[in-house]
Each structure stands twice: as C-alpha cells, then as structure tokens.
Design an enzyme around this catalytic site. Structure first.
Site, PDB file in Angstrom:
ATOM      1  N   GLN A  79       0.834  -1.112  -0.100  1.00  0.00           N
ATOM      2  CA  GLN A  79       0.041   0.163  -0.019  1.00  0.00           C
ATOM      3  C   GLN A  79       0.839   1.205  -0.125  1.00  0.00           C
ATOM      4  O   GLN A  79       0.567   2.333  -0.742  1.00  0.00           O
ATOM      5  CB  GLN A  79      -0.988   0.017   1.209  1.00  0.00           C
ATOM      6  N   GLU A  80       1.987   1.391   0.640  1.00  0.00           N
ATOM      7  CA  GLU A  80       2.916   2.363   0.848  1.00  0.00           C
ATOM      8  C   GLU A  80       3.783   2.565  -0.598  1.00  0.00           C
ATOM      9  O   GLU A  80       3.664   3.943  -0.758  1.00  0.00           O
ATOM     10  CB  GLU A  80       3.966   2.329   1.972  1.00  0.00           C
ATOM     11  N   SER A  81       4.171   1.582  -1.043  1.00  0.00           N
ATOM     12  CA  SER A  81       5.238   1.764  -2.156  1.00  0.00           C
ATOM     13  C   SER A  81       5.100   0.856  -3.141  1.00  0.00           C
ATOM     14  O   SER A  81       5.829   0.766  -4.245  1.00  0.00           O
ATOM     15  CB  SER A  81       6.577   1.676  -1.628  1.00  0.00           C
ATOM     16  N   TYR A  85      -7.075   4.003   3.194  1.00  0.00           N
ATOM     17  CA  TYR A  85      -5.676   3.215   3.402  1.00  0.00           C
ATOM     18  C   TYR A  85      -5.900   1.805   4.338  1.00  0.00           C
ATOM     19  O   TYR A  85      -5.476   0.468   3.757  1.00  0.00           O
ATOM     20  CB  TYR A  85      -4.840   4.148   4.310  1.00  0.00           C
TER      21      TYR A  85
END
Length: 488
Positions: free
Chosen positions: A313-315, A440
């Site tokens: 999800q972040e990168s 998120y």
C-alpha cells in the site's frame, strides 16, 4: 447331606437371583420410560455447543489467529451467551450439514439457505443474512444479458432456493446442477474458463474477485433467499427458542453491523483492475522482499503478510519510492519517524521494513487497552497513515457523542470528520485527511486477505483446478492471483 438338601440350595439361589433380575429389569424399564435428555440440558451438562458448518470465506475458516468467519463468529457469540464452549464441526457438503443435525452429531447447522424442503424436514430460525444470488461470468466471455443467453452454459451448486426458482421461473432453461461442488469451487472454475457461468451470493463474489480478478457479475436474480440455522424436527424447544431470541436480538443490534463489516466491509475494495495489478507486482517483486518481511514480522510479533500488505500500500514494494512530501522508502517512513526508530537509511529495504514493523508494533502498544483485535490492528494502521494524534482526536469526538471509540466501525465513521471545520476545530491536532486513512486501512485489509490466500495459509482450501504445476509462460501475470505463480 441328603439328595433333597443338595438340590434345595441351588433352587434358593435361583429364586434370589430371579428377584434381583426382576428389580433390575424394572429399573431399566422405568429408565426407558423417562423422556430423553433435551439438547439444552445436554449442553448445560457438558458445557459444549456442537455446530456443523462448511469451509467457506463467508462461513468458517482458519485464519492466522485461529478460527474465524461470519458464521463462526455468530455461533461463537451465541455460545458465549449460553455460557458454554463452541465445538465447530466442519463437514464437506450441504447434505452433510443436514445429516449432522438429523443424526444428532450437531445441535444445529449454520450457513444454509432457507428453503421449502428444509422447512418440511427441519426447524429453521428466521433469516438473519439476506442473500443476493448473482450471475457470474469470466471477463473474456461476452456479458450475458439474460438467462436465455446462458441456455446450456450455466452451472450452479446445489442450492434449492436458486435451483427451484430457475426451474419454476424458467422451465425451458437448460442448466446443470453440480451436486459435488460448492459456490466457491464454481467461481474458481468460471475464473479458469472451465465453465461459462454460475450463480453465487454477491458477497461471496466480491470476496473471490480479489483472488480471481477476471470474475465479472452480470445481473442479480430476483430470488428471495436468506441464511438460517437448521435444527432437528423434535419436540424439545428450549435451545431452538434461545437461538431465535438470540438472532432476533442480533438482527438490529450494533454487534451484527460490526460483524458484517468485519467480514464483508472491505470486500469491494480492490475490484478487478486493482487485483490484477497486485498479482502482477507480487509476481515481480514479492519473492525478493519476503525474507525481510518475515524476519521483521517475527521480531515484532506481527504476521509478515500484514506487514507486506502495508508495504504494498505504501510503495508497491519499491524501495526507491518517494512521495511529493519527501516520505520515502519501501515502507514510506517520514524523516522524523525514521530518526525516532533509529533507521539510518530509509531507502535501504531491510532497514525500512524493520523500521515499519517496529512502528506498527509501537502504535499497537500505545493504543488503549480496551481495543480488541482485529480492531486494534486496523486502528494502528490508521495511525500509521494519519498519525496517532489524529486518531486520538477522532476517538475523542466519538466519546463526546457517546459512541464506542474502541470499535473500528465507529472510528471509520469519525475519521472523515477531521476534514470538516466544525469537527476539527474541536480537536487538539486539527485538520486531517481522514478519508484517506479509511481508504488506506480498507486497502491493506484487502491486500492482506489476498496474501493469506496466495501464500497457502490454512485459512482457505484451494480448489482442485488450481492444483497444477507453476506456469512459466507470459500468461502467468494475466492469470492474476493463481496460487502457483512462480514468485509465490
């Protein structure tokens, strides 16, 4: 001693023995005249409630933290109300569910659809989960406009509510009933192209679209169907009445809303495109970083798949990723957070993953003791995205409105309030993009579920159609979330 004396003693013993036999027979006869022990009395005596179910994403499966599933959690809540332990008995088929009840192996069965046939032979509770039978096809095939276009091409699992409606409403329709398959198996076969179309509940379809992104829904059938608990047809009513009262209380209760959200609330999160992208990137990158995720997760008491889901999800598992605000690295740590965690190089994947794991652990530990799992993890992830201060602000807004701040479903409602002036002006940390935190967490939950399935977790059974040798062709990525992609 005379011959008469010799024979008299055995005769006396015979008369004494006969008297005891008569007494024992009478006692046995009296015992058989007593009514059989009721299920409720048996449950109270043994302290165990026996419930039959099948393995399914919507009923019962083994997750990383143990048994879970909508039907499992509902039955567990009923067992808790009775003050007894739950013995969940997993069977293979719908027929085995009713057989377990009929033979007395289980007190009742869960996960069945109420039908006229069941009502004739068993006692059913009122429905507690309405179903939406939906026609499902594969993306490579033309979209069916109606049932007539699926004549001879439709395969359904044994579900009397659906099959009876098809036969009555469309008597000329040619379709096949697969007596040995459940709805999830048929969804897998549609995704694989083995069959053209099937019918499954909309929730089950949404859950499986994360694993099979090429599944598509065509239309919903106008069939009235709902889940029910199935009891034997006997005269004892105590347990049955308790079940009816329990389900009636749950139907409009906040606990049922929380239960539905826990198991189905994130089902729509990814859709087909997101699932396919995830599958492609997992094949390209996950095997490279998996050891680092596993090591960091073990050291910090986390499931590595949850940590990997956060990293995606972040990168998208890109160690060189940089946000417009300067957040960088595979776990997208801010400079301040990295400094606090002792991460010297945010672009070093191992350091970033280890730092992210410690940060999630720290956030979980700093939350209020009353927050239970899985809500504790979802709340910690919201804090990972938004900052703990903003999450505490949202919790305070809930307290002011007499809503439970420890419930994720309530916090999910409150986080978007932080974008509104009338709310964020009342908070300590002010404005925050609470909508993003909600999205998120929903995305991470979806990615986590997919990773559980892809990595062979014991929480789901793999259909036989997926048990084949790994593909090496260029079509591997197109097959989306096939268990056997080489990276996994």
């Amino acid at each position: 001693m005379s011959d008469a004396a010799v024979h008299r003693l055995p005769a006396q013993r015979y008369r004494v023995s006969l008297r005891w036999v008569t007494i024992l027979l009478a006692l046995a006869l009296l015992a058989t005249c007593q009514p059989p022990v009721s299920p409720m009395a048996e449950i109270q005596a043994t302290g165990i409630l026996r419930v039959a179910t099948v393995n399914s994403a919507t009923t019962y499966y083994l997750g990383p933290a143990g048994p879970t599933g909508f039907e499992y959690d509902l039955a567990q809540a009923f067992a808790d109300q009775l003050g007894v332990e739950l013995d969940m008995q997993v069977v293979d088929t719908r027929a085995a569910l009713t057989r377990a009840v009929r033979q007395g192996n289980s007190h009742f069965s869960v996960g069945l659809t109420a039908t006229a046939a069941l009502r004739r032979d068993y006692r059913l509770t009122p429905g507690y989960l309405d179903l939406q039978p939906t026609v499902v096809y594969q993306a490579d095939d033309p979209t069916p406009d109606d049932l007539a276009s699926l004549d001879g091409k439709l395969t359904v699992a044994r579900d009397d509510a659906v099959t009876n409606w098809l036969r009555q409403a469309h008597p000329t329709l040619n379709f096949r009933v697969d007596e040995s398959a459940n709805a999830e198996e048929l969804l897998a076969r549609v995704a694989e192209g083995d069959i053209r179309a099937t019918v499954a509940d909309a929730r089950l379809v949404q859950l499986n679209q994360r694993y099979y992104p090429r599944l598509r829904t065509a239309f919903t059938l106008p069939v009235t169907a709902s889940r029910t608990w199935v009891f034997p047809a006997r005269e004892h009513d105590a347990l049955y009445n308790r079940a009816i009262a329990f389900l009636a209380g749950m139907r409009g209760d906040a606990a049922m809303t929380i239960l539905r959200d826990r198991h189905f609330g994130h089902a729509k999160r990814l859709g087909f495109v997101g699932g396919q992208t995830f599958a492609r990137i997992a094949e390209e990158r996950l095997d490279r970083w998996r050891p680092a995720f596993e090591t960091a997760a073990e050291e910090n008491g986390l499931d590595w798949r949850l940590l990997a889901a956060v990293g995606y999800q972040e990168s998208h598992w890109d160690p060189e990723a940089v946000s417009p605000t300067g957040v960088r690295g595979l776990m997208m740590l801010t400079e301040q957070t990295a400094e606090e965690l002792g991460v010297a190089d945010r672009t070093d994947p191992a350091q970033s993953i280890e730092g992210g794991a410690r940060y999630i652990r720290d956030l979980r530990e700093r939350l209020a003791d009353g927050i239970e799992e899985p809500d504790r993890t979802w709340t910690a992830l919201a804090a990972y995205n938004l900052g703990l201060g903003h999450v505490l602000d949202a919790r305070e807004l809930l307290r002011q409105r007499d809503r439970d701040p420890d419930s994720w479903i309530n916090l999910r409602d409150a986080l978007p309030w932080l974008t509104q002036k009338r709310y964020h002006s009342q908070t300590r940390y002010g404005y925050a993009r609470g909508h993003e935190a909600v999205t998120y967490v929903g995305n991470v939950r979806a990615y986590y579920d997919i990773l559980l399935w892809m990595t062979g977790s014991p929480d789901t059974e793999k259909p036989e159609s997926l048990q084949r040798e790994p593909e090496t062709s260029d079509t591997a990525a197109e097959r989306a979330l096939d268990m056997n992609v080489p990276a996994l």
